[in-house]
Design an enzyme around this catalytic site. Structure first.
Site, PDB file in Angstrom:
ATOM      1  N   ASP A 182      24.165 -15.260 -22.143  1.00 14.76           N
ATOM      2  CA  ASP A 182      25.177 -16.292 -22.350  1.00 14.76           C
ATOM      3  C   ASP A 182      25.313 -17.203 -21.127  1.00 14.76           C
ATOM      4  O   ASP A 182      26.352 -17.832 -20.929  1.00 14.76           O
ATOM      5  CB  ASP A 182      26.534 -15.669 -22.686  1.00 14.76           C
ATOM      6  N   ASP A 260      28.785  -3.203 -12.984  1.00 13.82           N
ATOM      7  CA  ASP A 260      29.049  -4.264 -12.002  1.00 13.82           C
ATOM      8  C   ASP A 260      30.182  -3.877 -11.055  1.00 13.82           C
ATOM      9  O   ASP A 260      30.106  -4.121  -9.837  1.00 13.82           O
ATOM     10  CB  ASP A 260      29.323  -5.603 -12.690  1.00 13.82           C
TER      11      ASP A 260
END
Length: 416
Positions: A182, A260
């Site tokens: 994205d 992350d």
């Protein structure tokens, strides 16, 4: 390096040709009693030798591929695109293929999870322009009961582990640029990473280069300084370059979920920094996802994507090496006049130019960040885009440093 590669190829070709002639000779000889079995055994042995030699030659070629051009701009930097069920991956791939200067130096590898047929068709429509690999394990992952709603984060971590393993173990690349399906990239995306790669190799206090500025909303960056780069202690992700050596370190302890945020923990970061730009070289268009639009409507959709090509490979980036950076950046920050947040909000004391707003603790940092439109969350005590606790941004047209006191001694992981 090309010469070495050619020699290896010629060696393999000569080896195969020689064994082919030998086999032809053996088959054409008249067979005496009992010699047929010996010939069969000899043929099998030669075939096994040929197979072993071919494997050895392929391994040499992999090594040449992985380590070619380390000293200059010829290094192969693959772009690993992490895809799942967004058929809008086309927008990401179109820009990558439009802006990449060389298919040989920047091969695009799309790793797809989820088994989504429409997305697979979109990826396949690019033919040989991209390599399409598929994460084979699509099963659900056993998770604690309280984490059932986070199943998607577990699958993402599994996919990252598999895909990075393919890039560094199977394909044996020296480094890789990771983007998600994205993200849209800027015109100088490849130029930026090509220029920063030698810096990542040379400075062991760096562990990544990112295309992303977490506080990169258009009104909070200086678009006239699109060439400006920073060090940051916060792992930004969202278009980032890592070395194979880092994967060697991370793979054995890769987390089951929330990879992350795990990267942002002190045990992984180990006081290392990333490079990040003033103006982002990626922007996200993916509101739909496992985070259900968290931060998207408030921050991410307003990130300014750089639209001016900066010839980074012609610039001197040595100012980003740790010692040089701290000699120049820290004095600049603490020489800036200190102001109060009310003065910033009231647009007063404009004559001062760049200014500093000092915070004294977690609560004051979050209050100032919220008041000025910055992302106010902290991960293991590190503010987004921060370096030594300092966040640099533009407010109402002037440079502001949101900074701790000059005797700052380190991050407090409890500030989260």
């Amino acid at each position: 390096m090309l010469k070495k590669s050619s020699l290896v190829l010629w060696g393999a070709a000569l080896f195969i040709a020689w064994n082919g002639l030998l086999l032809l000779f053996l088959w054409s000889r008249p067979a005496s009693p009992g010699e047929g079995d010996r010939l069969t055994a000899e043929v099998i042995r030669l075939a096994q030798d040929a197979e072993s030699e071919l494997e050895r030659q392929k391994e040499l070629l992999r090594q040449i591929h992985r380590y070619s051009g380390l000293g200059g701009g010829r290094t192969v930097l693959p772009v690993l695109v992490m895809a799942c069920d967004r058929s809008t991956v086309r927008r990401c791939l179109d820009k990558l293929l439009r802006y990449r200067p060389s298919a040989q130096r920047f091969p695009v590898i799309v790793s797809q999870d989820c088994g989504h047929a429409e997305t697979a068709r979109v990826i396949a429509s690019y033919g040989d322009a991209v390599a399409h690999i598929r994460q084979p394990d699509l099963s659900d992952i056993p998770v604690p009961a309280e984490h059932r709603k986070f199943q998607g984060y577990y699958k993402i971590a599994r996919h990252y582990r598999w895909a990075l393993g393919q890039v560094f173990r199977t394909f044996r690349y020296r480094a890789a640029i990771v983007v998600e399906d994205d993200l849209e990239v800027a015109p100088d995306f490849f130029e930026y990473f090509q220029a920063a790669f030698p810096l990542l190799l040379a400075d062991r206090s760096l562990w990544c280069v990112s295309a992303w500025n977490d506080n990169g909303k258009e009104q909070m960056v200086d678009v006239g300084q699109a060439e400006l780069l920073y060090r940051t202690d916060f792992f930004p992700g969202l278009g980032w370059l890592l070395l194979a050596e880092l994967w060697d370190e991370l793979e054995p302890k890769w987390p089951r979920a929330f990879w992350d945020d795990w990267m942002r923990q002190p045990e992984q970061r180990r006081d290392r920094s990333c490079v990040r730009p003033e103006v982002s070289r990626t922007m996200t268009f993916g509101r739909k996802g496992v985070s259900h639009g968290q931060f998207f409507d408030q921050y991410l959709k307003f990130i300014k994507l750089n639209d001016r090509f900066v010839p980074f490979t012609q610039l001197d980036l040595s100012y980003l090496k740790k010692e040089e950076y701290e000699r120049s950046f820290l004095p600049k920050v603490y020489a800036a006049p200190e102001v109060r947040v009310e003065e910033l909000q009231g647009n007063r004391r404009r004559e001062l130019g760049a200014v500093r707003l000092q915070y004294s603790g977690r609560d004051s940092f979050k209050a100032f960040a919220k008041a000025l439109g910055l992302m106010d969350d902290l991960k293991s005590g590190v503010p987004r885009a921060g370096y030594r606790g300092i966040v640099s941004f533009v407010y109402r047209g002037r440079r502001v440093y949101l900074a701790p006191p000059s005797d700052w001694t380190g991050y407090d992981p409890s500030w989260s």
